[in-house]
Scaffold this active site. Structure first.
Site, PDB file in Angstrom:
ATOM      1  N   ASP A 156       0.873  -1.179   0.000  1.00  0.00           N
ATOM      2  CA  ASP A 156       0.000   0.000   0.000  1.00  0.00           C
ATOM      3  C   ASP A 156       0.909   1.228   0.000  1.00  0.00           C
ATOM      4  O   ASP A 156       2.106   1.140   0.290  1.00  0.00           O
ATOM      5  CB  ASP A 156      -0.896   0.001   1.251  1.00  0.00           C
ATOM      6  CG  ASP A 156      -1.824   1.222   1.291  1.00  0.00           C
ATOM      7  OD1 ASP A 156      -2.253   1.691   0.220  1.00  0.00           O
ATOM      8  OD2 ASP A 156      -2.112   1.719   2.393  1.00  0.00           O
ATOM      9  N   SER A 157       0.286   2.375  -0.231  1.00  0.00           N
ATOM     10  CA  SER A 157       1.038   3.619  -0.137  1.00  0.00           C
ATOM     11  C   SER A 157       1.429   3.905   1.316  1.00  0.00           C
ATOM     12  O   SER A 157       2.375   4.652   1.561  1.00  0.00           O
ATOM     13  CB  SER A 157       0.184   4.768  -0.666  1.00  0.00           C
ATOM     14  OG  SER A 157      -1.051   4.789   0.007  1.00  0.00           O
ATOM     15  N   TYR A 204      -0.861   8.634  -2.241  1.00  0.00           N
ATOM     16  CA  TYR A 204      -0.722   8.573  -3.692  1.00  0.00           C
ATOM     17  C   TYR A 204      -1.919   9.242  -4.393  1.00  0.00           C
ATOM     18  O   TYR A 204      -1.830   9.642  -5.541  1.00  0.00           O
ATOM     19  CB  TYR A 204      -0.721   7.114  -4.178  1.00  0.00           C
ATOM     20  CG  TYR A 204       0.508   6.284  -3.931  1.00  0.00           C
ATOM     21  CD1 TYR A 204       1.601   6.741  -3.193  1.00  0.00           C
ATOM     22  CD2 TYR A 204       0.584   4.987  -4.461  1.00  0.00           C
ATOM     23  CE1 TYR A 204       2.709   5.931  -2.989  1.00  0.00           C
ATOM     24  CE2 TYR A 204       1.688   4.190  -4.272  1.00  0.00           C
ATOM     25  CZ  TYR A 204       2.748   4.652  -3.529  1.00  0.00           C
ATOM     26  OH  TYR A 204       3.849   3.839  -3.335  1.00  0.00           O
ATOM     27  N   GLY A 205      -3.040   9.293  -3.681  1.00  0.00           N
ATOM     28  CA  GLY A 205      -4.335   9.549  -4.319  1.00  0.00           C
ATOM     29  C   GLY A 205      -4.542  10.920  -4.938  1.00  0.00           C
ATOM     30  O   GLY A 205      -5.471  11.113  -5.714  1.00  0.00           O
ATOM     31  N   CYS A 263      -3.968  -1.303  -2.063  1.00  0.00           N
ATOM     32  CA  CYS A 263      -4.051   0.153  -2.231  1.00  0.00           C
ATOM     33  C   CYS A 263      -5.115   0.404  -3.293  1.00  0.00           C
ATOM     34  O   CYS A 263      -4.961  -0.051  -4.444  1.00  0.00           O
ATOM     35  CB  CYS A 263      -2.697   0.697  -2.687  1.00  0.00           C
ATOM     36  SG  CYS A 263      -2.744   2.478  -3.029  1.00  0.00           S
ATOM     37  N   THR A 296      -5.822   3.127  -4.734  1.00  0.00           N
ATOM     38  CA  THR A 296      -5.340   4.030  -5.782  1.00  0.00           C
ATOM     39  C   THR A 296      -4.534   3.267  -6.838  1.00  0.00           C
ATOM     40  O   THR A 296      -4.759   3.436  -8.042  1.00  0.00           O
ATOM     41  CB  THR A 296      -4.494   5.151  -5.138  1.00  0.00           C
ATOM     42  OG1 THR A 296      -5.275   5.756  -4.106  1.00  0.00           O
ATOM     43  CG2 THR A 296      -4.099   6.189  -6.142  1.00  0.00           C
ATOM     44  N   GLU A 318      -4.131   8.718   8.847  1.00  0.00           N
ATOM     45  CA  GLU A 318      -2.700   8.523   9.163  1.00  0.00           C
ATOM     46  C   GLU A 318      -2.319   9.323  10.413  1.00  0.00           C
ATOM     47  O   GLU A 318      -1.385   8.986  11.110  1.00  0.00           O
ATOM     48  CB  GLU A 318      -1.829   8.920   7.961  1.00  0.00           C
ATOM     49  CG  GLU A 318      -2.008   7.999   6.751  1.00  0.00           C
ATOM     50  CD  GLU A 318      -0.885   6.985   6.537  1.00  0.00           C
ATOM     51  OE1 GLU A 318       0.242   7.218   6.989  1.00  0.00           O
ATOM     52  OE2 GLU A 318      -1.152   5.934   5.915  1.00  0.00           O
ATOM     53  N   CYS A 356     -10.910   2.790  -0.367  1.00  0.00           N
ATOM     54  CA  CYS A 356      -9.523   3.024   0.029  1.00  0.00           C
ATOM     55  C   CYS A 356      -9.299   2.190   1.285  1.00  0.00           C
ATOM     56  O   CYS A 356     -10.159   2.150   2.171  1.00  0.00           O
ATOM     57  CB  CYS A 356      -9.338   4.511   0.304  1.00  0.00           C
ATOM     58  SG  CYS A 356      -7.809   4.916   1.151  1.00  0.00           S
ATOM     59  N   THR A 357      -8.145   1.532   1.347  1.00  0.00           N
ATOM     60  CA  THR A 357      -7.912   0.590   2.448  1.00  0.00           C
ATOM     61  C   THR A 357      -7.659   1.288   3.785  1.00  0.00           C
ATOM     62  O   THR A 357      -7.543   0.627   4.815  1.00  0.00           O
ATOM     63  CB  THR A 357      -6.745  -0.349   2.107  1.00  0.00           C
ATOM     64  OG1 THR A 357      -5.623   0.447   1.690  1.00  0.00           O
ATOM     65  CG2 THR A 357      -7.126  -1.300   0.995  1.00  0.00           C
ATOM     66  N   HIS A 358      -7.573   2.610   3.775  1.00  0.00           N
ATOM     67  CA  HIS A 358      -7.504   3.338   5.050  1.00  0.00           C
ATOM     68  C   HIS A 358      -8.888   3.474   5.703  1.00  0.00           C
ATOM     69  O   HIS A 358      -8.982   3.718   6.901  1.00  0.00           O
ATOM     70  CB  HIS A 358      -6.961   4.757   4.834  1.00  0.00           C
ATOM     71  CG  HIS A 358      -5.470   4.845   4.678  1.00  0.00           C
ATOM     72  ND1 HIS A 358      -4.801   4.312   3.602  1.00  0.00           N
ATOM     73  CD2 HIS A 358      -4.526   5.416   5.472  1.00  0.00           C
ATOM     74  CE1 HIS A 358      -3.508   4.559   3.734  1.00  0.00           C
ATOM     75  NE2 HIS A 358      -3.311   5.220   4.858  1.00  0.00           N
TER      76      HIS A 358
HETATM   77  N1  DGL Z   1      -4.661   3.023   1.085  1.00  0.00           N
HETATM   78  C1  DGL Z   1      -4.565   3.847  -0.089  1.00  0.00           C
HETATM   79  C2  DGL Z   1      -5.729   3.546  -1.014  1.00  0.00           C
HETATM   80  O1  DGL Z   1      -6.345   2.522  -0.767  1.00  0.00           O
HETATM   81  C3  DGL Z   1      -4.400   5.231   0.381  1.00  0.00           C
HETATM   82  C4  DGL Z   1      -4.611   6.295  -0.600  1.00  0.00           C
HETATM   83  C5  DGL Z   1      -3.493   7.196  -0.948  1.00  0.00           C
HETATM   84  O2  DGL Z   1      -2.337   6.864  -0.824  1.00  0.00           O
HETATM   85  O3  DGL Z   1      -3.850   8.299  -1.371  1.00  0.00           O
HETATM   86  O4  DGL Z   1      -6.045   4.216  -1.969  1.00  0.00           O
END
Ligand code: DGL
Length: 269
Positions: A10-11, A42-43, A73, A75, A152, A186-188
């Protein structure tokens, strides 16, 4: 039987929500986790940058003796995976197909919501996938760019005025669309599931995309007879591109108590 580890990336920390579900489903599997914590999120970045980061994430994990990769992730799954998955000879599971399938199964009124990063929403990946598997269903999308930085930074509890205010604003348009199913794209986002559930109400089913990807990989490994012997508890080795201490401090919230055996800082480029 295949005792090699499963690679997950993931990011940032969000992919650990997928690791948590993977370990619940397959407790004997070893996991190698990469969190690109130095470059999260990353998004909000361009497609070219996300493609480049995704290639570096894949290349890092391919340096290990692994049997499969979970792209935990949203994204990367939406923006880069459609072009990249075929470059690899091992099973690569992203979040879009399993989550779209689950949403199409769960919705009763055919109205599905999606919340995700800006890049994921602009990619149109969920709309395309749901149109392919269930053309009678409609998708309503909403980008939520502030969710990842808030998660985060630990602003996640119901009652926290910052996350509540932001979530109310993002979710208001979806509340008007009469959706009965919402993809947490999004996995967050599983970390703020309670906040989202309170706002959307009990009539809306929430789909954890990392969890669906974990379940999909478990089914693939089973079908290929590629599960580990499972004679001991699986290990979890983590690699991050920013501070090890920062990652270890927050990881427990995402993993739900699961053990991390080691964390190392690495450079990807
Ligand atoms: N967990 C990432 C996702 O699922 C986080 C998003 C990001 O890095 O912007 O998209």
């Amino acid at each position: 039987m295949d005792n090699r580890a499963i690679g997950v990336f993931d990011s940032g920390l969000g992919g650990l929500t997928a690791v948590r579900r993977l370990r619940e489903a397959l407790p004997g599997e070893d996991v190698v986790y990469l969190g690109d914590t130095g470059r999260v999120p990353y998004g909000g970045r361009s497609r070219e940058t996300i493609m480049q980061y995704a290639r570096e994430d894949f290349a890092f994990l391919m340096g290990f003796d692994i049997k499969a990769i979970v792209v935990a992730c949203g994204t990367v799954s939406t923006v880069a995976l459609p072009e990249m998955a075929e470059d690899y000879s091992l099973p690569v599971v992203g979040v879009v197909e399993p989550a779209a399938k689950k949403a199409a199964e769960l919705t009763k009124n055919g109205r599905i919501g999606l919340i995700a990063t800006r890049a994921s929403v602009s990619s149109g990946s969920y709309e395309r996938e749901i149109a392919r598997i269930a053309p009678d269903k409609q998708v309503f999308s909403q980008a939520c760019p502030l969710f990842v930085p808030l998660v985060e930074n630990g602003r996640v509890s119901p009652g926290d005025v910052v996350i509540e205010t932001v979530a109310r604003e993002y979710l208001a348009p979806l509340r008007e669309k009469d959706i009965d199913t919402l993809i947490l794209g999004c996995t967050h986002y599983p970390i703020i599931r309670d906040v989202i559930a309170d706002i959307m109400g009990p009539g809306v089913a929430l789909i954890d995309t990392g969890g669906e990807a974990a379940a999909e990989l478990a089914a693939i490994l089973r079908a290929r007879d590629a599960l580990s012997a499972g004679t001991r508890e699986g290990t979890c080795r983590c690699f991050v591109t920013d501070s090890v201490e920062g990652f270890n401090e927050s990881a427990g919230r995402f993993l739900g108590g699961g053990v991390i055996n080691e964390t190392q800082r690495v450079s990807l480029n």
